[in-house]
Design a protein around this motif. Structure first.
Motif, PDB file in Angstrom:
ATOM      1  N   LEU A 207       0.777  -1.138  -0.056  1.00 47.04           N
ATOM      2  CA  LEU A 207      -0.114  -0.302   0.013  1.00 47.04           C
ATOM      3  C   LEU A 207       0.866   1.204   0.073  1.00 47.04           C
ATOM      4  N   ASN A 208       0.370   2.535  -0.175  1.00 51.57           N
ATOM      5  CA  ASN A 208       0.958   3.748  -0.218  1.00 51.57           C
ATOM      6  C   ASN A 208       1.484   3.849   1.250  1.00 51.57           C
ATOM      7  N   THR A 209       2.500   4.066   1.492  1.00 46.18           N
ATOM      8  CA  THR A 209       3.051   4.058   2.819  1.00 46.18           C
ATOM      9  C   THR A 209       2.534   5.195   3.615  1.00 46.18           C
TER      10      THR A 209
ATOM     11  N   HIS B  78     -15.638   9.989  -2.938  1.00 47.99           N
ATOM     12  CA  HIS B  78     -15.054  11.054  -3.916  1.00 47.99           C
ATOM     13  C   HIS B  78     -14.179  10.499  -4.761  1.00 47.99           C
ATOM     14  N   VAL B  79     -13.316   9.556  -4.533  1.00 48.19           N
ATOM     15  CA  VAL B  79     -12.244   9.394  -5.221  1.00 48.19           C
ATOM     16  C   VAL B  79     -12.881   8.464  -6.373  1.00 48.19           C
ATOM     17  N   LEU B  80     -13.784   7.723  -6.374  1.00 54.96           N
ATOM     18  CA  LEU B  80     -14.584   6.899  -7.229  1.00 54.96           C
ATOM     19  C   LEU B  80     -15.194   8.278  -8.328  1.00 54.96           C
ATOM     20  N   LEU B  81     -15.727   9.271  -7.739  1.00 55.81           N
ATOM     21  CA  LEU B  81     -16.077  10.370  -8.803  1.00 55.81           C
ATOM     22  C   LEU B  81     -15.139  10.852  -9.476  1.00 55.81           C
ATOM     23  N   LEU B  82     -13.919  11.183  -9.030  1.00 55.83           N
ATOM     24  CA  LEU B  82     -12.665  11.777  -9.613  1.00 55.83           C
ATOM     25  C   LEU B  82     -12.449  10.798 -10.656  1.00 55.83           C
ATOM     26  N   ILE B  83     -12.225   9.518 -10.420  1.00 53.27           N
ATOM     27  CA  ILE B  83     -11.803   8.393 -11.314  1.00 53.27           C
ATOM     28  C   ILE B  83     -12.808   8.485 -12.689  1.00 53.27           C
ATOM     29  N   GLY B  84     -14.111   8.574 -12.242  1.00 52.03           N
ATOM     30  CA  GLY B  84     -15.171   8.526 -13.211  1.00 52.03           C
ATOM     31  C   GLY B  84     -15.052   9.828 -14.017  1.00 52.03           C
ATOM     32  N   SER B  85     -15.079  10.933 -13.539  1.00 48.06           N
ATOM     33  CA  SER B  85     -14.748  12.281 -14.489  1.00 48.06           C
ATOM     34  C   SER B  85     -13.384  12.280 -15.322  1.00 48.06           C
ATOM     35  N   LEU B  86     -12.175  11.619 -14.795  1.00 47.51           N
ATOM     36  CA  LEU B  86     -11.148  11.398 -15.449  1.00 47.51           C
ATOM     37  C   LEU B  86     -11.247  10.599 -16.754  1.00 47.51           C
TER      38      LEU B  86
ATOM     39  N   HIS C 192      -2.734   5.476  -7.994  1.00 48.13           N
ATOM     40  CA  HIS C 192      -1.907   4.938  -7.080  1.00 48.13           C
ATOM     41  C   HIS C 192      -2.484   5.059  -5.510  1.00 48.13           C
ATOM     42  N   LEU C 193      -3.234   5.931  -5.338  1.00 44.80           N
ATOM     43  CA  LEU C 193      -3.792   5.978  -3.876  1.00 44.80           C
ATOM     44  C   LEU C 193      -4.955   5.043  -3.706  1.00 44.80           C
ATOM     45  N   PHE C 194      -5.704   4.982  -4.898  1.00 43.35           N
ATOM     46  CA  PHE C 194      -7.245   4.058  -4.702  1.00 43.35           C
ATOM     47  C   PHE C 194      -7.105   2.657  -4.094  1.00 43.35           C
ATOM     48  N   PRO C 195      -5.937   1.717  -4.319  1.00 41.85           N
ATOM     49  CA  PRO C 195      -5.828   0.574  -3.507  1.00 41.85           C
ATOM     50  C   PRO C 195      -5.651   0.859  -1.995  1.00 41.85           C
ATOM     51  N   THR C 196      -5.033   1.761  -1.713  1.00 37.54           N
ATOM     52  CA  THR C 196      -4.843   2.110  -0.057  1.00 37.54           C
ATOM     53  C   THR C 196      -6.239   2.472   0.355  1.00 37.54           C
ATOM     54  N   ILE C 197      -6.862   3.342  -0.330  1.00 33.35           N
ATOM     55  CA  ILE C 197      -8.370   3.780   0.117  1.00 33.35           C
ATOM     56  C   ILE C 197      -9.392   2.566   0.000  1.00 33.35           C
ATOM     57  N   LEU C 198      -9.272   1.703  -0.793  1.00 36.80           N
ATOM     58  CA  LEU C 198     -10.298   0.651  -0.859  1.00 36.80           C
ATOM     59  C   LEU C 198      -9.900  -0.252   0.354  1.00 36.80           C
ATOM     60  N   VAL C 199      -8.687  -0.595   0.505  1.00 31.94           N
ATOM     61  CA  VAL C 199      -8.390  -1.466   1.656  1.00 31.94           C
ATOM     62  C   VAL C 199      -9.124  -1.100   2.981  1.00 31.94           C
ATOM     63  N   TYR C 200      -8.733   0.314   3.462  1.00 33.92           N
ATOM     64  CA  TYR C 200      -9.319   0.816   4.592  1.00 33.92           C
ATOM     65  C   TYR C 200     -10.579   0.912   4.666  1.00 33.92           C
ATOM     66  N   TYR C 201     -11.342   1.130   3.490  1.00 40.95           N
ATOM     67  CA  TYR C 201     -12.802   1.333   3.387  1.00 40.95           C
ATOM     68  C   TYR C 201     -13.507  -0.208   3.430  1.00 40.95           C
ATOM     69  N   THR C 202     -12.942  -1.006   2.639  1.00 39.98           N
ATOM     70  CA  THR C 202     -13.241  -2.330   3.126  1.00 39.98           C
ATOM     71  C   THR C 202     -13.549  -2.895   4.369  1.00 39.98           C
ATOM     72  N   LEU C 203     -12.434  -2.547   5.162  1.00 34.19           N
ATOM     73  CA  LEU C 203     -12.260  -3.008   6.545  1.00 34.19           C
ATOM     74  C   LEU C 203     -13.562  -2.303   7.237  1.00 34.19           C
ATOM     75  N   PHE C 204     -13.876  -1.151   7.358  1.00 29.25           N
ATOM     76  CA  PHE C 204     -14.840  -0.568   8.074  1.00 29.25           C
ATOM     77  C   PHE C 204     -16.299  -0.843   7.410  1.00 29.25           C
ATOM     78  N   ALA C 205     -16.337  -1.096   6.114  1.00 31.02           N
ATOM     79  CA  ALA C 205     -17.434  -1.458   5.423  1.00 31.02           C
ATOM     80  C   ALA C 205     -17.923  -2.946   6.145  1.00 31.02           C
ATOM     81  N   LEU C 206     -16.931  -3.713   6.303  1.00 33.00           N
ATOM     82  CA  LEU C 206     -17.231  -5.176   6.777  1.00 33.00           C
ATOM     83  C   LEU C 206     -17.924  -4.995   8.220  1.00 33.00           C
ATOM     84  N   VAL C 207     -17.040  -4.103   8.849  1.00 31.21           N
ATOM     85  CA  VAL C 207     -17.481  -4.136  10.553  1.00 31.21           C
ATOM     86  C   VAL C 207     -18.894  -3.213  10.483  1.00 31.21           C
ATOM     87  N   ARG C 208     -19.287  -2.345   9.557  1.00 31.78           N
ATOM     88  CA  ARG C 208     -20.343  -1.810   9.647  1.00 31.78           C
ATOM     89  C   ARG C 208     -21.474  -2.690   9.238  1.00 31.78           C
ATOM     90  N   LEU C 209     -21.232  -3.710   8.215  1.00 29.59           N
ATOM     91  CA  LEU C 209     -22.119  -4.633   7.775  1.00 29.59           C
ATOM     92  C   LEU C 209     -22.488  -5.553   8.717  1.00 29.59           C
TER      93      LEU C 209
END
Length: 333
Positions: free
Chosen positions: A87-89, A163-171, A209-226
């Protein structure tokens, strides 16, 4: 439910038979449900009083380890490149330290709150005198308070992810030579300048380059919330079951089905002198008895449907619980 009980006082004896039957069943079913709720609540209070010390010890030991220590260990594990996942350090350290700091603040509040555990236990025991549904409702409120830090972490991570998803979609639209038209709600062709393409390339490189790190931490708390949502769904289903179960109607249906008429028909009997016609009644079918309860179950199942939850997870939307005001269907049997 108290409204349904008090409405029986204004019942008129000369009302239509169907309306009178509905009011009668609704009135006594509400009384039966309340009495059973109180009986189960008293039994549950007796269980709490007999095991007060053991339950308090389990809660005191389990809350911090379940809601804080394990999450902190998971965050430290993700920050150390687990299973070779690079991940991005800097971003990973920012995520890890930020969320650990938030959980640490909540842990300090929890330590102060544990001193009030005997008082909270007394409140729960007292609430059980008002019925098991009161205890379940209070438990849902306690779960909301105890998991507030996890909800905050999920909200922060999902906001960044969305917001990163929206940014990638716009790009992506920029590289295709298109632009989203807000007025017409569609994607139209568009000519971009070289400077815009260069800036888009730089932003896309950073986001990729930043999206994999964002996705990993989002997945963790999404599973906890689930997992918390699953606990909520179980408690809310049990709460709706205890509030709206047609107990009195089932008793009438099995004991004396003539007191729960569904429809009438004419029975023709041939005799030696001619024929006689009698009026018979069909008992109310079980499908009709459980119709309102089935409607409530469909609303709960629609709200907590795995496909709906999965879409919200992929889109980065915050997972919400079922509105408490929607768990009160009228009983029209």
């Amino acid at each position: 439910m108290l409204y349904q009980i008090t409405q029986w006082r204004y019942h008129q004896p000369d009302e239509h038979v169907a309306l009178s039957s509905i009011a009668y069943n609704r009135h006594y079913n509400s009384i039966w449900v309340i009495l059973n709720d109180l009986i189960i609540g008293l039994a549950f209070r007796q269980f709490l009083c007999q095991n007060r010390g053991v339950l308090n010890a389990i809660v005191a030991d389990g809350l911090e380890s379940t809601l804080a220590v394990r999450i902190q260990r998971m965050l430290l594990w993700l920050d150390s490149w687990p299973a070779g996942l690079k991940l991005n350090t800097e971003l990973s350290r920012f995520y890890s330290h930020g969320f650990i700091g938030l959980i640490t603040r909540w842990t300090k509040l929890l330590h102060h709150g544990l001193s009030l555990l005997p008082a909270i236990s007394f409140v729960v025991e007292t609430a059980s005198l008002l019925g098991m549904t009161m205890t379940l409702s209070l438990s849902l409120d306690l779960i909301s308070v105890l998991t507030a830090h996890l909800h905050a972490c999920h909200f922060i991570s999902s906001t960044i992810y969305r917001h990163v998803l929206l940014l990638i979609g716009s790009l992506w639209n920029l590289f295709r030579g298109k632009r989203y038209n807000i007025l017409r709600n569609r994607t139209d062709p568009w000519d971009y300048d070289v400077d815009q393409m260069l800036l888009g390339t730089i932003l896309f490189t950073l986001a990729a380059h930043l999206f994999p790190t964002i996705l990993v931490y989002y997945t963790l708390f999404a599973l906890v919330r689930l997992g918390i949502i699953v606990l909520y769904a179980s408690c809310e289903t049990l709460l709706a079951f205890m509030n709206h179960f047609p107990l009195f109607a089932l008793m009438l249906r099995s004991k004396d089905h003539q007191r729960l008429p569904g429809d009438t028909y004419l029975q023709v009997n041939h005799t030696a002198l001619g024929c006689t016609v009698t009026v018979e009644s069909h008992p109310l079918p079980y499908a009709v008895v459980f119709a309102q309860y089935a409607g409530l179950w469909r609303r709960l199942a629609r709200h907590y449907h795995p496909i709906r939850l999965g879409k919200r997870l992929l889109q980065g939307q915050v997972l919400d619980t079922f509105p408490r005001a929607s768990t009160g269907p009228p009983l029209d049997y």
